[in-house]
Write a protein that holds these residues in place. Structure first.
Motif, PDB file in Angstrom:
ATOM      1  N   ARG A  92       1.082   5.383   0.305  1.00 31.28           N
ATOM      2  CA  ARG A  92       0.280   6.352   0.709  1.00 31.28           C
ATOM      3  C   ARG A  92       0.864   7.845   0.521  1.00 31.28           C
ATOM      4  O   ARG A  92       0.489   8.847   1.164  1.00 31.28           O
ATOM      5  CB  ARG A  92       0.013   6.194   2.208  1.00 31.28           C
ATOM      6  CG  ARG A  92      -0.709   5.042   2.618  1.00 31.28           C
ATOM      7  CD  ARG A  92      -0.979   4.943   4.244  1.00 31.28           C
ATOM      8  NE  ARG A  92      -1.716   3.564   4.234  1.00 31.28           N
ATOM      9  CZ  ARG A  92      -1.646   2.324   4.377  1.00 31.28           C
ATOM     10  NH1 ARG A  92      -0.026   2.053   4.494  1.00 31.28           N
ATOM     11  NH2 ARG A  92      -2.487   1.315   4.616  1.00 31.28           N
ATOM     12  N   TYR A 112      -4.728  10.896   0.796  1.00 33.33           N
ATOM     13  CA  TYR A 112      -3.245  10.931   0.506  1.00 33.33           C
ATOM     14  C   TYR A 112      -2.989  11.524  -0.939  1.00 33.33           C
ATOM     15  O   TYR A 112      -2.098  11.345  -1.830  1.00 33.33           O
ATOM     16  CB  TYR A 112      -2.795   9.352   0.146  1.00 33.33           C
ATOM     17  CG  TYR A 112      -3.162   8.532   1.508  1.00 33.33           C
ATOM     18  CD1 TYR A 112      -2.533   8.688   2.854  1.00 33.33           C
ATOM     19  CD2 TYR A 112      -4.044   7.414   1.224  1.00 33.33           C
ATOM     20  CE1 TYR A 112      -2.823   7.965   3.809  1.00 33.33           C
ATOM     21  CE2 TYR A 112      -4.399   6.594   2.461  1.00 33.33           C
ATOM     22  CZ  TYR A 112      -3.728   7.047   3.736  1.00 33.33           C
ATOM     23  OH  TYR A 112      -4.018   6.358   4.738  1.00 33.33           O
ATOM     24  N   SER A 156       0.857  -1.217  -0.021  1.00 31.37           N
ATOM     25  CA  SER A 156      -0.036  -0.156  -0.062  1.00 31.37           C
ATOM     26  C   SER A 156       1.004   1.091   0.044  1.00 31.37           C
ATOM     27  O   SER A 156       1.852   1.496   0.842  1.00 31.37           O
ATOM     28  CB  SER A 156      -0.727  -0.158   1.185  1.00 31.37           C
ATOM     29  OG  SER A 156      -1.751  -0.980   1.175  1.00 31.37           O
TER      30      SER A 156
HETATM   31  C1  LIG Z   1     -10.741  -3.687   3.136  1.00 32.50           C
HETATM   32  C2  LIG Z   1      -9.556  -2.709   3.240  1.00 32.50           C
HETATM   33  C3  LIG Z   1      -9.569  -1.399   3.752  1.00 32.50           C
HETATM   34  C4  LIG Z   1      -8.555  -0.636   3.876  1.00 32.50           C
HETATM   35  N1  LIG Z   1      -8.586   0.512   4.174  1.00 32.50           N
HETATM   36  C5  LIG Z   1      -7.635   1.708   4.229  1.00 32.50           C
HETATM   37  C6  LIG Z   1      -7.905   2.721   4.482  1.00 32.50           C
HETATM   38  O1  LIG Z   1      -8.991   3.244   4.515  1.00 32.50           O
HETATM   39  N2  LIG Z   1      -6.798   3.670   4.243  1.00 32.50           N
HETATM   40  C7  LIG Z   1      -5.520   3.056   4.037  1.00 32.50           C
HETATM   41  O2  LIG Z   1      -4.542   3.902   4.267  1.00 32.50           O
HETATM   42  N3  LIG Z   1      -5.202   1.766   3.901  1.00 32.50           N
HETATM   43  C8  LIG Z   1      -6.511   1.065   3.966  1.00 32.50           C
HETATM   44  N4  LIG Z   1      -6.106  -0.437   3.561  1.00 32.50           N
HETATM   45  C9  LIG Z   1      -4.746  -0.954   3.532  1.00 32.50           C
HETATM   46  C10 LIG Z   1      -4.417  -1.684   4.611  1.00 32.50           C
HETATM   47  O3  LIG Z   1      -4.099  -0.881   5.573  1.00 32.50           O
HETATM   48  C11 LIG Z   1      -2.949  -2.498   3.989  1.00 32.50           C
HETATM   49  O4  LIG Z   1      -3.392  -3.224   2.921  1.00 32.50           O
HETATM   50  C12 LIG Z   1      -2.482  -3.237   5.166  1.00 32.50           C
HETATM   51  O5  LIG Z   1      -1.955  -2.476   6.141  1.00 32.50           O
HETATM   52  C13 LIG Z   1      -1.372  -4.279   4.744  1.00 32.50           C
HETATM   53  O6  LIG Z   1      -0.294  -3.502   3.998  1.00 32.50           O
HETATM   54  P1  LIG Z   1       0.215  -3.856   2.380  1.00 32.50           P
HETATM   55  O7  LIG Z   1      -1.275  -3.207   1.594  1.00 32.50           O
HETATM   56  O8  LIG Z   1       1.446  -2.819   2.125  1.00 32.50           O
HETATM   57  O9  LIG Z   1       0.472  -5.109   2.285  1.00 32.50           O
HETATM   58  C14 LIG Z   1      -7.313  -1.385   3.551  1.00 32.50           C
HETATM   59  C15 LIG Z   1      -7.063  -2.542   3.213  1.00 32.50           C
HETATM   60  C16 LIG Z   1      -8.289  -3.376   2.924  1.00 32.50           C
HETATM   61  C17 LIG Z   1      -7.940  -4.779   2.414  1.00 32.50           C
END
Ligand SMILES: Cc1cc2nc3c(=O)[nH]c(=O)nc-3n(C[C@H](O)[C@H](O)[C@H](O)COP(=O)(O)O)c2cc1C
Length: 174
Positions: free
Chosen positions: A15, A78, A13
Motif C-alpha cells: 500500500r 495509494y 498487499s
Molecule cells: C475482494 C477484496 C477487496 C479488497 N479491497 C481492498 C481495498 O479496497 N483496499 C485495500 O487496501 N485492500 C483491499 N483488499 C486487500 C485485503 O485487505 C488483503 O488482501 C487482506 O488484508 C490480506 O492481506 P494480504 O493480501 O497481504 O495477504 C481487498 C482484498 C480482496 C480480496
C-alpha cells in the motif's frame, strides 16, 4: 517448496509505492497473466483497462472519494504508478468471479516480478453514478461493463507487511 507455491505464500498487499514507473514489458507480463486466468464457460468477456498516468489515477480517486463522501486527501488508492481496472459485461453472471481470478493472477505475476500490488474495491458499486460513468467512458470502458475490482501496482516503497495469520478452515471429510 516449488516457486509457484512460494510466490503465492509470500505475496502481500502493498500500500505504498515509489515514483519509479513500471517497466512496460513487466506491465505487459502482468496483463498477460490476467488474460490466462480461467473464466466461466471460457467467455472472457472482461476488459483490463490500464492507467499509467498518475494524474488520471488521481482524478479517478478523487471522483470515487467524492461519490463515497470520503476525504479525497486520504483516499488516493495509494498513489500507484499503474492501475488496472478489471471490468466485465454486466449480463455475465460470472463477471465478478472471472475478474477476481484475473486479478489474483495479476497480483501473483506482479509479485513474481518484484512489484507490489493491492486490490482496490470501491468502484464496483458506483460505476453507473453520474459522477463516475463519464470518467469510465473517457477511459474506454464499455457502457455495458461494471468494474469489479482494480489492481494498484508499483514498486514497493518499503518492506512487505507481516503476513496476517491464516484462519484455517480446511475440513477434510474422511
Ligand atoms: C475482494 C477484496 C477487496 C479488497 N479491497 C481492498 C481495498 O479496497 N483496499 C485495500 O487496501 N485492500 C483491499 N483488499 C486487500 C485485503 O485487505 C488483503 O488482501 C487482506 O488484508 C490480506 O492481506 P494480504 O493480501 O497481504 O495477504 C481487498 C482484498 C480482496 C480480496
Amino acid at each position: 517448496m516449488n516457486q509457484i507455491l512460494e510466490n503465492i505464500k509470500s505475496r502481500r498487499s502493498i500500500r505504498a509505492f515509489t515514483d519509479e514507473p513500471i517497466d512496460p514489458v513487466d506491465l505487459d507480463r502482468i496483463l498477460e497473466a490476467g488474460l490466462w486466468a480461467p473464466s466461466a464457460r471460457g467467455l472472457q468477456t472482461w476488459q483490463f483497462t490500464v492507467l499509467t498516468d498518475r494524474t488520471r489515477i488521481s482524478e479517478l480517486a478523487v471522483a470515487i472519494a467524492e461519490q463515497l463522501q470520503r476525504d479525497p486527501s486520504r483516499y488516493t488508492m495509494y498513489e500507484p504508478t499503474a492501475l488496472i481496472l478489471a471490468s466485465n459485461d454486466r449480463e455475465n453472471h460470472n463477471g465478478m468471479l472471472d475478474c477476481s481470478c484475473a486479478l489474483q493472477n495479476m497480483f501473483l505475476a506482479a509479485h513474481s516480478l518484484g512489484l507490489g500490488s493491492v486490490w482496490i474495491n470501491q468502484l464496483r458499486g458506483i460505476c453507473d453514478e453520474a459522477g463516475i460513468r463519464p470518467i469510465l467512458d473517457s477511459l474506454g470502458i464499455p457502457p455495458n461493463h461494471l468494474v469489479w475490482g482494480m489492481a494498484a501496482l508499483g514498486h514497493p516503497a518499503g518492506p512487505a507487511p507481516e503476513p496476517p495469520p491464516r484462519k484455517g478452515v480446511v475440513h477434510y471429510v474422511k
